[in-house]
Design an enzyme around this catalytic site. Structure first.
Site, PDB file in Angstrom:
ATOM      1  N   ASP A 168       5.235 -94.341  43.483  1.00 44.60           N
ATOM      2  CA  ASP A 168       6.081 -94.799  42.086  1.00 44.60           C
ATOM      3  C   ASP A 168       7.321 -95.289  42.513  1.00 44.60           C
ATOM      4  O   ASP A 168       8.365 -94.352  42.606  1.00 44.60           O
ATOM      5  CB  ASP A 168       5.684 -94.147  40.857  1.00 44.60           C
ATOM      6  CG  ASP A 168       6.346 -94.449  39.518  1.00 44.60           C
ATOM      7  OD1 ASP A 168       7.176 -95.361  39.796  1.00 44.60           O
ATOM      8  OD2 ASP A 168       5.912 -94.180  38.395  1.00 44.60           O
TER       9      ASP A 168
ATOM     10  N   ARG B 122      -7.944-112.381  31.739  1.00 47.12           N
ATOM     11  CA  ARG B 122      -8.007-111.069  32.171  1.00 47.12           C
ATOM     12  C   ARG B 122      -8.216-110.624  33.691  1.00 47.12           C
ATOM     13  O   ARG B 122      -7.980-109.603  34.032  1.00 47.12           O
ATOM     14  CB  ARG B 122      -9.235-110.360  31.283  1.00 47.12           C
ATOM     15  CG  ARG B 122      -9.334-108.843  31.422  1.00 47.12           C
ATOM     16  CD  ARG B 122     -10.225-108.347  30.625  1.00 47.12           C
ATOM     17  NE  ARG B 122     -11.276-108.939  29.763  1.00 47.12           N
ATOM     18  CZ  ARG B 122     -12.508-108.945  30.636  1.00 47.12           C
ATOM     19  NH1 ARG B 122     -12.654-108.212  31.909  1.00 47.12           N
ATOM     20  NH2 ARG B 122     -13.519-109.574  29.955  1.00 47.12           N
TER      21      ARG B 122
ATOM     22  N   TYR C  99       6.293 -88.309  36.609  1.00 50.06           N
ATOM     23  CA  TYR C  99       6.503 -89.046  35.376  1.00 50.06           C
ATOM     24  C   TYR C  99       5.401 -88.185  34.630  1.00 50.06           C
ATOM     25  O   TYR C  99       4.099 -88.152  34.904  1.00 50.06           O
ATOM     26  CB  TYR C  99       6.295 -90.457  35.242  1.00 50.06           C
ATOM     27  CG  TYR C  99       6.290 -90.873  33.833  1.00 50.06           C
ATOM     28  CD1 TYR C  99       7.401 -90.835  32.954  1.00 50.06           C
ATOM     29  CD2 TYR C  99       5.245 -91.705  33.368  1.00 50.06           C
ATOM     30  CE1 TYR C  99       7.476 -91.217  31.566  1.00 50.06           C
ATOM     31  CE2 TYR C  99       5.030 -92.242  32.051  1.00 50.06           C
ATOM     32  CZ  TYR C  99       6.202 -91.729  31.149  1.00 50.06           C
ATOM     33  OH  TYR C  99       6.157 -92.226  29.775  1.00 50.06           O
TER      34      TYR C  99
HETATM   35  N1  PLP Z   1       6.674 -94.405  36.022  1.00 46.79           N
HETATM   36  C1  PLP Z   1       7.906 -94.056  35.933  1.00 46.79           C
HETATM   37  C2  PLP Z   1       8.947 -93.166  36.797  1.00 46.79           C
HETATM   38  C3  PLP Z   1       8.528 -93.885  34.440  1.00 46.79           C
HETATM   39  O1  PLP Z   1       9.785 -93.450  34.310  1.00 46.79           O
HETATM   40  C4  PLP Z   1       7.732 -94.526  33.489  1.00 46.79           C
HETATM   41  C5  PLP Z   1       8.098 -94.663  32.177  1.00 46.79           C
HETATM   42  O2  PLP Z   1       9.126 -94.034  31.867  1.00 46.79           O
HETATM   43  C6  PLP Z   1       6.382 -94.908  33.763  1.00 46.79           C
HETATM   44  C7  PLP Z   1       6.119 -95.023  35.075  1.00 46.79           C
HETATM   45  C8  PLP Z   1       5.195 -95.413  32.970  1.00 46.79           C
HETATM   46  O3  PLP Z   1       5.746 -96.944  32.537  1.00 46.79           O
HETATM   47  P1  PLP Z   1       5.583 -97.454  31.177  1.00 46.79           P
HETATM   48  O4  PLP Z   1       6.211 -97.130  30.201  1.00 46.79           O
HETATM   49  O5  PLP Z   1       5.764 -98.996  31.526  1.00 46.79           O
HETATM   50  O6  PLP Z   1       4.049 -97.429  30.974  1.00 46.79           O
END
Ligand code: PLP
Length: 401
Positions: A188, A63, A116
Site C-alpha cells: 500500500d 462495472r 491501516y
Molecule cells: N490505506 C491507507 C494507508 C489509508 O490511510 C487508508 C485510509 O485512510 C486506506 C488505505 C483506505 O482508503 P479509503 O479511505 O480510500 O477507502
C-alpha cells in the site's frame, strides 16, 4: 503514453502526470469528458460478441471498463511503472478486491505489524472467516519475514511509511526474501504516492493506493487504484475483484482524480518541503518528545528513506509531552491546522489517535500497538509553512494546562 502517434516513452514524471493515458475523443476536448454512462451500444451482435470475448478490453459495461476510469488507470500505471491499473470506488475497495482475488481458503499471508485499521480488519476478520490465515510481524527487520513464512504462505503485505508511527520497511530486502520463496508482494503506497516511491522498481508485484489521499489531493473524492507489474494479474483483479465484487469508481470521481493527478508532482514537492521545514522546527521544541519524519537526518529510518524515497513526503508523526492531556491541549488550541482524519489534502490535517480514533481502546493495548499517549499525526498541507509553524507554536503554549 497512449496519446496520438506518440512513440517517445522516457518522459519525466510531471509530463506523464499530465499526458499519460489521455484518450482521443471525437470533438477534440482537451480534458477527458465524463463518460457518465452505464452501458455502451454496438452496431451489430457480431461486434458485441467480439467485445464479450475479452471483457478487459473495449467498453461493454461500466462495472468492467469505462473511458473516464481507463484514463486514470493508464495514468497511474505509467507513474508506478506497472503494466496496468484497475480503478475502484475506494482504497478499501481496492485492497479487499486485491486480497480476495489473489488469496483462497487455506492460504496464508504475512503482513507488517502496523497496517491501516480497515486493512487489518479485512485480513483478520473477513479473510479469516473464509479460511485465510495471517501472521503479523515486524517487517522493519526483514529477517522476521523468513521466520513467519509457512508452507501455505502466498503473499506478503505491507505499507511504508507505516501509519501512524512513520517507521519504514526496506522494500528491496523484503522482496529479496519473498522472491526466494515465490511469494507475491503487495504494498500500500498511499503515504508516499508514486512521485516519492515506485515499489515495482524494487520487484513488488502489486501497488495499491487510496486515491482519496495524495493522488486525488483535494479532499473531495473517495477512490482507490491497484497497479500490477503484470497485465495478466491486473486483468484477473479486474474480472474477479472489480466486475464481480463491484466496488467500481464512478466516472465523476475519475474526472476529479485525473485533475488531481495532473498536479501530483508539484504538490508532492511542496508537501515535502513544508513537512521537512516543520519537522526540523518541531525537533527543536522543548514540548516535543520525539518527531518521526523520513528525511530528518536524526530519524532512525533515514538510510532506508534515502534508498527508496525521492523526498520525505507530507506525513509527520509527533509525540508531545504531557501524554493524552498534552495531545488534547495541543489539538484543541490549533487555529489553522484542522482536526480531521485522512491525509494528502491541500489543508493541513491533524489527528490525535489516543483521544480520537483509538480512544475506545484500553491504554495498555493501544500503547502495545504503537499508538502512544501524546502521538499526533500531521498531514502537512500546502499552506505557507511559516503560518503552520506559528499556529503550532501558539497551540503548544497551553500544553501543560
Ligand atoms: N490505506 C491507507 C494507508 C489509508 O490511510 C487508508 C485510509 O485512510 C486506506 C488505505 C483506505 O482508503 P479509503 O479511505 O480510500 O477507502
Amino acid at each position: 503514453m497512449t496519446k496520438g502517434n506518440e512513440k517517445k516513452t522516457d518522459y519525466g514524471f510531471e509530463t506523464k502526470s499530465v499526458h499519460a493515458g489521455n484518450m482521443e475523443n471525437n470533438v477534440g476536448a482537451l480534458v477527458t469528458p465524463i463518460y457518465q454512462t452505464s452501458t455502451f451500444s454496438y452496431p451489430s451482435t457480431n461486434a458485441a460478441a467480439e467485445d464479450f470475448e475479452d471483457l478487459t478490453t473495449g467498453f461493454a459495461y461500466s462495472r468492467i471498463t469505462n473511458p473516464s476510469t481507463e484514463v486514470v488507470e493508464r495514468k497511474v500505471a505509467e507513474l508506478e511503472h506497472g503494466a496496468r491499473g484497475v480503478a475502484f470506488a475506494s482504497g478499501m475497495g481496492a485492497i479487499s478486491a486485491t486480497l480476495f482475488t489473489l488469496l483462497a481458503s487455506g492460504d496464508h499471508l504475512v503482513c507488517a505489524k502496523s497496517l491501516y485499521s480497515g486493512t487489518d480488519e479485512v485480513i483478520t476478520d473477513i479473510l479469516g472467516k473464509f479460511g485465510v490465515e495471517s501472521t503479523y510481524t515486524d517487517l522493519s527487520d526483514p529477517n522476521n519475514l523468513e521466520e513467519a513464512i509457512k508452507d501455505n504462505t502466498k503473499l506478503v503485505y505491507f505499507e511504508t511509511p507505516a501509519n501512524p508511527t512513520m517507521d519504514l520497511i526496506d522494500i528491496e530486502e523484503v522482496v529479496k526474501i519473498a522472491k526466494k520463496h515465490d511469494l507475491l508482494v503487495v504494498i500500500d503506497n498511499t503515504f508516499s504516492s508514486p512521485y516519492i516511491t515506485n515499489p515495482i522498481d524494487f520487484g513488488v508485484d502489486v501497488v495499491i493506493h487510496s486515491a482519496t489521499k495524495y493522488l486525488g489531493g483535494h479532499g473531495d473524492i473517495i477512490a482507490g487504484i491497484v497497479v500490477c507489474k503484470e497485465l495478466e494479474m491486473a486483468n484477473e483483479i479486474r474480472i474477479t475483484g472489480l466486475m464481480h465484487l463491484g466496488a467500481v469508481m464512478a466516472p465523476n470521481t475519475a474526472f476529479l482524480l485525473e485533475r488531481g493527478i495532473k498536479t501530483l508532482g508539484v504538490r508532492m514537492e511542496r508537501h515535502s518541503s513544508n513537512a521537512l521545514a516543520l519537522a526540523q522546527w518541531l525537533e527543536k521544541q522543548d514540548w516535543v518528545e520525539t518527531v518521526r519524519y523520513p528525511f530528518l537526518e536524526s530519524d532512525p529510518c533515514y538510510e532506508i528513506a534515502k534508498k527508496q524515497m525521492r523526498l520525505g513526503g507530507g506525513m509527520i508523526s509527533l509525540e508531545v509531552k504531557n501524554g493524552v492531556k498534552g495531545g488534547e491541549n495541543f489539538m484543541n488550541n490549533l487555529k489553522l491546522a484542522t482536526i480531521a482524519v485522512s491525509l494528502g489534502d491541500t489543508e493541513t490535517l491533524v489527528e490525535h489517535p489516543a483521544s480520537m480514533t483509538h480512544s475506545m481502546i484500553p491504554e495498555e493495548s493501544r500503547v502495545k500497538a504503537g499508538i502512544t499517549n501524546g502521538q499526533i499525526r500531521i498531514s502537512v498541507g500546502l499552506e505557507t509553512v511559516e503560518d503552520l509553524i506559528a499556529d503550532m507554536d501558539q497551540a503548544a503554549q497551553n500544553i501543560y494546562d
